[in-house]
Design an enzyme around this catalytic site. Structure first.
Site, PDB file in Angstrom:
ATOM      1  N   CYS A  27      -3.693   1.184   6.538  1.00  0.00           N
ATOM      2  CA  CYS A  27      -3.863   0.752   7.979  1.00  0.00           C
ATOM      3  C   CYS A  27      -4.459   1.894   8.826  1.00  0.00           C
ATOM      4  O   CYS A  27      -5.100   1.340  10.037  1.00  0.00           O
ATOM      5  CB  CYS A  27      -2.643   0.248   8.412  1.00  0.00           C
ATOM      6  SG  CYS A  27      -1.125   1.458   8.440  1.00  0.00           S
TER       7      CYS A  27
ATOM      8  N   ASN B 207       0.755  -1.264   0.005  1.00  0.00           N
ATOM      9  CA  ASN B 207      -0.026  -0.109   0.054  1.00  0.00           C
ATOM     10  C   ASN B 207       0.827   1.267   0.010  1.00  0.00           C
ATOM     11  O   ASN B 207       0.550   2.225  -0.639  1.00  0.00           O
ATOM     12  CB  ASN B 207      -0.994  -0.033   1.038  1.00  0.00           C
ATOM     13  CG  ASN B 207      -0.414  -0.408   2.421  1.00  0.00           C
ATOM     14  OD1 ASN B 207       0.710  -0.462   2.682  1.00  0.00           O
ATOM     15  ND2 ASN B 207      -1.117   0.219   3.593  1.00  0.00           N
TER      16      ASN B 207
ATOM     17  N   GLU C 281       7.366   2.307  15.182  1.00  0.00           N
ATOM     18  CA  GLU C 281       8.208   2.646  13.989  1.00  0.00           C
ATOM     19  C   GLU C 281       8.244   4.232  14.078  1.00  0.00           C
ATOM     20  O   GLU C 281       7.629   5.068  14.748  1.00  0.00           O
ATOM     21  CB  GLU C 281       7.679   2.357  12.621  1.00  0.00           C
ATOM     22  CG  GLU C 281       7.813   0.945  12.561  1.00  0.00           C
ATOM     23  CD  GLU C 281       7.731   0.185  11.149  1.00  0.00           C
ATOM     24  OE1 GLU C 281       8.767  -0.249  10.868  1.00  0.00           O
ATOM     25  OE2 GLU C 281       6.797   0.512  10.606  1.00  0.00           O
TER      26      GLU C 281
ATOM     27  N   GLU D  43       3.524  -4.108  12.548  1.00  0.00           N
ATOM     28  CA  GLU D  43       2.627  -3.151  12.200  1.00  0.00           C
ATOM     29  C   GLU D  43       1.469  -3.775  11.427  1.00  0.00           C
ATOM     30  O   GLU D  43       1.627  -4.145  10.408  1.00  0.00           O
ATOM     31  CB  GLU D  43       3.244  -2.000  11.573  1.00  0.00           C
ATOM     32  CG  GLU D  43       4.537  -1.288  12.020  1.00  0.00           C
ATOM     33  CD  GLU D  43       4.127  -0.305  13.175  1.00  0.00           C
ATOM     34  OE1 GLU D  43       2.790  -0.396  13.358  1.00  0.00           O
ATOM     35  OE2 GLU D  43       4.808  -0.075  13.995  1.00  0.00           O
TER      36      GLU D  43
HETATM   37  P1  NAP Z   1      -0.026  -9.081   3.865  1.00  0.00           P
HETATM   38  O1  NAP Z   1      -0.744 -10.165   2.946  1.00  0.00           O
HETATM   39  O2  NAP Z   1       0.355  -9.570   5.216  1.00  0.00           O
HETATM   40  O3  NAP Z   1       1.709  -9.025   3.368  1.00  0.00           O
HETATM   41  C1  NAP Z   1       2.470  -8.348   3.858  1.00  0.00           C
HETATM   42  C2  NAP Z   1       4.182  -8.591   3.565  1.00  0.00           C
HETATM   43  O4  NAP Z   1       3.935  -9.948   4.120  1.00  0.00           O
HETATM   44  C3  NAP Z   1       4.111  -8.990   1.886  1.00  0.00           C
HETATM   45  O5  NAP Z   1       5.349  -8.757   1.689  1.00  0.00           O
HETATM   46  C4  NAP Z   1       3.735 -10.469   1.809  1.00  0.00           C
HETATM   47  O6  NAP Z   1       4.400 -10.922   0.729  1.00  0.00           O
HETATM   48  C5  NAP Z   1       4.372 -10.929   3.068  1.00  0.00           C
HETATM   49  N1  NAP Z   1       3.919 -12.462   3.492  1.00  0.00           N
HETATM   50  C6  NAP Z   1       3.074 -12.985   3.294  1.00  0.00           C
HETATM   51  N2  NAP Z   1       3.067 -14.290   3.891  1.00  0.00           N
HETATM   52  C7  NAP Z   1       4.267 -14.361   4.719  1.00  0.00           C
HETATM   53  C8  NAP Z   1       4.775 -15.205   5.363  1.00  0.00           C
HETATM   54  N3  NAP Z   1       4.265 -16.070   5.541  1.00  0.00           N
HETATM   55  N4  NAP Z   1       5.928 -15.300   5.790  1.00  0.00           N
HETATM   56  C9  NAP Z   1       6.536 -13.839   5.406  1.00  0.00           C
HETATM   57  N5  NAP Z   1       6.205 -12.902   4.928  1.00  0.00           N
HETATM   58  C10 NAP Z   1       4.904 -13.179   4.204  1.00  0.00           C
HETATM   59  O7  NAP Z   1      -0.598  -7.794   3.701  1.00  0.00           O
HETATM   60  P2  NAP Z   1      -0.910  -6.886   2.447  1.00  0.00           P
HETATM   61  O8  NAP Z   1      -1.938  -7.723   1.803  1.00  0.00           O
HETATM   62  O9  NAP Z   1       0.312  -6.793   1.913  1.00  0.00           O
HETATM   63  O10 NAP Z   1      -1.185  -5.555   2.865  1.00  0.00           O
HETATM   64  C11 NAP Z   1      -2.532  -5.392   3.742  1.00  0.00           C
HETATM   65  C12 NAP Z   1      -2.540  -5.537   5.154  1.00  0.00           C
HETATM   66  O11 NAP Z   1      -1.293  -4.791   5.696  1.00  0.00           O
HETATM   67  C13 NAP Z   1      -3.641  -4.779   5.738  1.00  0.00           C
HETATM   68  O12 NAP Z   1      -4.072  -5.813   6.769  1.00  0.00           O
HETATM   69  C14 NAP Z   1      -3.179  -3.388   6.298  1.00  0.00           C
HETATM   70  O13 NAP Z   1      -3.892  -3.196   7.805  1.00  0.00           O
HETATM   71  C15 NAP Z   1      -1.806  -3.970   6.927  1.00  0.00           C
HETATM   72  N6  NAP Z   1      -1.153  -2.751   6.817  1.00  0.00           N
HETATM   73  C16 NAP Z   1      -0.681  -2.230   8.146  1.00  0.00           C
HETATM   74  C17 NAP Z   1       0.005  -1.257   8.136  1.00  0.00           C
HETATM   75  C18 NAP Z   1       0.557  -0.714   9.425  1.00  0.00           C
HETATM   76  O14 NAP Z   1       1.550   0.085   9.633  1.00  0.00           O
HETATM   77  N7  NAP Z   1       0.151  -1.051  10.670  1.00  0.00           N
HETATM   78  C19 NAP Z   1       0.783  -0.441   7.109  1.00  0.00           C
HETATM   79  C20 NAP Z   1       0.105  -1.056   5.726  1.00  0.00           C
HETATM   80  C21 NAP Z   1      -0.465  -2.213   5.644  1.00  0.00           C
HETATM   81  P3  NAP Z   1       3.997 -11.273  -0.659  1.00  0.00           P
HETATM   82  O15 NAP Z   1       2.440 -10.336  -0.920  1.00  0.00           O
HETATM   83  O16 NAP Z   1       4.741 -10.871  -1.717  1.00  0.00           O
HETATM   84  O17 NAP Z   1       3.397 -12.554  -0.845  1.00  0.00           O
END
Ligand code: NAP
Ligand code: MG
Length: 456
Positions: free
Chosen positions: A264, A132, A434, A230
């Site tokens: 987020c 994002n 962070e 996060e």
């Molecule tokens: P995600 O599916 O959790 O993925 C985040 C990262 O983790 C990606 O690089 C993903 O790789 C990787 N990943 C997935 N499975 C993994 C595993 N088993 N082991 C290690 N790494 C793994 O999240 P997203 O779909 O990218 O983003 C949406 C979510 O992020 C939302 O729920 C949002 O709230 C949260 N978010 C939180 C913040 C915050 O600061 N709190 C900021 C932004 C987003 P791939 O996608 O390349 O497979």
């Protein structure tokens, strides 16, 4: 590296780039390079590390427009927003460039001698980021990690790896030694999971979903890695009857529809005191009508597409024939993963739209009776990342701010992320902070040294 990764442009559905897809072997090789580079990077004098990080900040500034266009196209975000984000990337490196010479310890007189503390880098740290805010969130991790003397392996989301790969080149151009920053562009299930299990990785800093965060924490526990998480949010925008209603309503749409709701920090629940509900909704609808959904590269655009077709389908499933839709915006015709800005009002606080993180441009408006009711509703969630309070009563604003279980709050504003202030969540929104000085500490280990002063 046999496989190819196709990077898609969400506004056109066209292939933007084809790059090699990293897997377990590439993750292992990156950790080995980072491990080999660690002693040299740790040994560089703090002032020299500082100068190298400043050089990188300048280089990023020189390449701001190119990086912003790349981010806008790959993540589908409005170009004006992308420029702001790359601006924050520059600011983040500049802020932490000042840190190496300020990593201070304590001096503690003790019986028979002197105790003192120094902060040591952890070693190789794995940084796993979402799609994002791709480069921005990477910078929040890379900059403090490097300032503290760690070497890093950065795994960007597979959907948006392009600016991270460009960062890897700029790091070397800035004069930072090879191997200090290593980017592994591959899936979370292989490359990402390997980094979380790797015995030579000292810490995992992750931003992403709460679900993946749980599995990362479990894997990291096997080797007692440090973790910063996060995660998701379902933040409340609390509007009291004594607030400047027009101002609160005008600001509310971009607090949730910014980045097409894929934020987020999105204030995705607007809690409005019942006595002003109708006035607020009228003003909110007027403000939502101003949103320009369209081509991310157009200067007029304020909202782009969602990141992928599957994510758009997940978001769309939150609205059905029974949903209290009070407004649906427009989307462009033709290709692109579009979903219109959507207002649901009034929403039952126990419905799925009101409890789950949607991560798309849908906002739930929920009425409340009084201050106690507002606090109860705002805290009735597994998340606790951000939120806003709108009122002219200063005492009430601070009372409510103290009562909310959330890591970041703004009063009469929806803005809460600053380079110099800590950012992170309560409850299932995460662990650790962070930005600001807190992030720097999270990339160090405290070492206590005792020096005997007694005569022998
Ligand atoms: P995600 O599916 O959790 O993925 C985040 C990262 O983790 C990606 O690089 C993903 O790789 C990787 N990943 C997935 N499975 C993994 C595993 N088993 N082991 C290690 N790494 C793994 O999240 P997203 O779909 O990218 O983003 C949406 C979510 O992020 C939302 O729920 C949002 O709230 C949260 N978010 C939180 C913040 C915050 O600061 N709190 C900021 C932004 C987003 P791939 O996608 O390349 O497979
Ligand atoms: Mg995902």
């Amino acid at each position: 590296m046999s496989e190819t990764l196709q990077v898609i442009e969400p506004a056109t559905e066209a292939v933007l780039a084809e790059i090699p897809r990293a897997g377990v072997a590439e993750a292992d090789a990156a950790v080995a390079r980072a491990k080999a580079a660690f002693p040299g990077w740790k040994a560089i004098a703090p002032g020299d590390r500082s100068r190298l990080l400043h050089a990188l900040a300048h280089l990023l500034q020189d390449n701001l427009e190119e990086l912003a266009v790349l981010e806008a196209r790959n993540a589908g975000k409005p170009i004006a927003d992308a420029r702001g984000e790359i601006g924050m990337v520059v600011e983040t490196f500049a802020y932490y460039a000042g840190a190496p010479e300020r990593l201070l310890g304590d001096t503690i007189p003790v019986a028979g001698g002197m105790g003192f503390t120094v902060r040591e880098p952890l070693g190789v740290v794995a940084l796993i980021t979402p799609w994002n805010f791709p480069l921005c969130i990477a910078a929040w991790k890379v900059a403090p990690a490097l300032a503290a003397g760690n070497t890093v392996v950065l795994k960007p989301a597979e959907l948006t790896p392009l600016t991270a790969l460009r960062l890897e080149q700029l790091v070397v151009e800035a004069g930072i030694p090879e191997g200090v920053v290593n980017v592994v562009a591959g899936p979370g299930s292989t490359a990402g999971a390997r980094l979380c299990a790797h015995p030579d990785v000292a810490k995992v800093a992750f931003t992403g979903s709460t679900e993946v965060g749980r599995s990362i924490a479990a894997t990291a526990a096997q080797t007692i890695k440090r973790v910063t998480l996060e995660l998701g949010g379902k933040s409340a925008n609390v509007v009291f009857a004594d607030a400047e209603i027009e101002r609160a309503a005008a600001a509310a749409p971009m607090a949730v529809f910014g980045n097409a709701g894929q934020d987020c920090c999105a204030r995705s629940r607007i809690l409005v005191q019942s006595s002003v509900l109708d006035t607020f909704l009228d003003a909110l609808h007027d403000a939502v009508a101003q949103i320009v959904v369209g081509d991310p590269l157009s200067e007029a655009t304020t909202m782009g597409p969602l990141i992928s077709a599957s994510h758009r389908d997940t978001v769309a499933a939150f609205v059905d024939a029974d949903s209290p839709v009070s407004m649906h915006g427009e989307t462009p015709e033709g290709p692109g993963f579009w979903y219109p800005p959507t207002v649901l009002a009034p929403v039952d606080p126990s419905s799925r739209a009101a409890t789950d993180e949607i991560f798309g441009p849908i906002v739930c408006v929920i009425p409340f009776k009084d201050e106690a009711h507002a606090i109860e509703l705002a805290n009735d969630t597994i998340y606790g990342l951000s939120g806003s309070i709108w009122t002219r009563d200063g005492g009430k604003a601070l009372r409510v701010a103290r009562a909310l279980d959330t890591g970041v709050l703004s009063i009469n504003s929806n803005s809460s992320v600053r380079v110099s202030t800590p950012f992170g969540g309560f409850k299932q929104s995460g662990v650790g902070r962070e930005l600001g000085p807190h992030a720097l500490e999270a990339y160090t280990e405290i070492k206590t040294i005792y020096y005997a002063t007694q005569e022998h």
